[in-house]
Design a protein around this motif. Structure first.
Motif, PDB file in Angstrom:
ATOM      1  N   HIS A 227     -20.879-108.554 -15.812  1.00 37.22           N
ATOM      2  CA  HIS A 227     -21.602-108.486 -17.095  1.00 37.22           C
ATOM      3  C   HIS A 227     -22.555-109.665 -17.207  1.00 37.22           C
ATOM      4  O   HIS A 227     -22.387-110.673 -16.522  1.00 37.22           O
ATOM      5  CB  HIS A 227     -20.636-108.422 -18.278  1.00 37.22           C
TER       6      HIS A 227
ATOM      7  N   HIS B  94     -23.133-112.265 -18.969  1.00 34.43           N
ATOM      8  CA  HIS B  94     -22.849-113.530 -19.645  1.00 34.43           C
ATOM      9  C   HIS B  94     -23.137-114.636 -18.634  1.00 34.43           C
ATOM     10  O   HIS B  94     -22.929-114.450 -17.433  1.00 34.43           O
ATOM     11  CB  HIS B  94     -21.386-113.591 -20.113  1.00 34.43           C
TER      12      HIS B  94
ATOM     13  N   HIS C  76     -21.150-115.637 -15.550  1.00 37.57           N
ATOM     14  CA  HIS C  76     -20.982-114.593 -14.526  1.00 37.57           C
ATOM     15  C   HIS C  76     -22.315-114.249 -13.861  1.00 37.57           C
ATOM     16  O   HIS C  76     -22.342-113.655 -12.792  1.00 37.57           O
ATOM     17  CB  HIS C  76     -20.373-113.326 -15.139  1.00 37.57           C
TER      18      HIS C  76
ATOM     19  N   HIS D 157     -15.207-105.659 -23.515  1.00 40.36           N
ATOM     20  CA  HIS D 157     -15.272-107.131 -23.535  1.00 40.36           C
ATOM     21  C   HIS D 157     -16.210-107.670 -24.610  1.00 40.36           C
ATOM     22  O   HIS D 157     -15.844-108.571 -25.346  1.00 40.36           O
ATOM     23  CB  HIS D 157     -15.696-107.662 -22.163  1.00 40.36           C
TER      24      HIS D 157
ATOM     25  N   ASP E  74     -14.370-110.522 -17.338  1.00 35.64           N
ATOM     26  CA  ASP E  74     -13.738-110.762 -18.650  1.00 35.64           C
ATOM     27  C   ASP E  74     -13.371-109.422 -19.283  1.00 35.64           C
ATOM     28  O   ASP E  74     -14.113-108.453 -19.165  1.00 35.64           O
ATOM     29  CB  ASP E  74     -14.727-111.469 -19.590  1.00 35.64           C
TER      30      ASP E  74
HETATM   31 ZN   LIG Z   1     -17.941-112.632 -20.817  1.00 30.83          ZN
END
Ligand SMILES: [Zn+2]
Ligand SMILES: [Zn+2]
Length: 232
Positions: A52, A54, A57, A107, A130
């Protein structure tokens, strides 16, 4: 599969030796799962699977690096970003001898997220990124997993889960005990990475807590660290 953990720190201020880098797992030197640190590109992977967008990551999200550096790798993620040539996988696909299956996770309400099931002709691993939860309708995909790699943002039961007041959708991170309960029917071994602040307060105690949970649940638990390697 030859698995190398490149980073084990969640999106937090704390840092410690062996738990300093953000998310990244290298498989057989060619497949990179998440890229929380630009340095991980030096491994010159052929495939990059981002769970994802974020920043811990996908490093390029943090400073909005809209133009990708020159990459040999094909990059897969649940969403597009800037000029990055991102492929959004809809269902399973084959790359570099692996069968890769994206599995939607719960998430965030701002970004989409996938776990990835990665299989070669002998072994299967699951990397979740996550998560709060994986919808029941995908659980049939989670069979005979040799290793689950998941997150440890929160040790407390229930983790940190919030609800969007408008849509009612939940988001955040579930707790380590919940993750063990979710994955135990499908695996005998869980590797934890992506540690939250709780882990840094007292690492000895944190490791003991994992040991206790392993005993209680009759499952093997591995506490990852930056540079940890394992062959499955
Ligand atoms: Zn995350
Ligand atoms: Zn994260």
């Amino acid at each position: 599969m030859d698995i190398k953990v490149l980073g084990t720190r969640g999106e937090i201020e704390e840092s410690a030796p062996y738990h300093a880098r953000q998310s990244g797992i290298l498989i057989d030197d060619i497949l990179l799962l998440d890229c929380g640190d630009q340095k991980f590109l030096e491994y010159d992977p052929r495939i990059i699977l981002i769970t994802h967008l974020h920043p811990d990551h996908a490093f390029f999200v943090r400073h909005r690096v809209l133009r990708p550096p020159h990459l040999k790798a094909k990059v897969y993620a649940p969403e597009k970003f800037g000029d990055w040539n991102i492929i959004i996988p809809q269902k399973h696909f084959y790359a570099a001898g692996y069968r890769i299956t994206p599995i939607p996770t719960v998430h965030s309400i701002k970004v989409k997220s996938h776990a990835y099931l990665i299989a070669n002709n002998k072994k299967t691993i699951l990397y979740t990124g996550d998560m709060v939860w994986i919808d029941k309708k995908y659980h049939h995909m989670l069979k005979n997993i040799d290793l689950v790699i998941t997150e440890a943002s929160f040790m407390r039961k229930g983790g940190m889960v919030r609800r969007d007041p408008v849509t009612g959708n939940i988001f955040g991170h579930t707790g380590v005990p919940n993750l063990i309960r979710i994955f135990k029917p499908y695996t005998d071994r869980i590797l934890f990475v992506h540690f939250g602040s709780w882990f840094y307060k007292n690492m000895k105690k944190a490791r003991q807590k994992f040991g206790q949970l392993a005993k209680e649940n009759a499952i093997e638990i591995i506490v990852g660290y930056d540079g940890f390697t394992i062959i499955v």
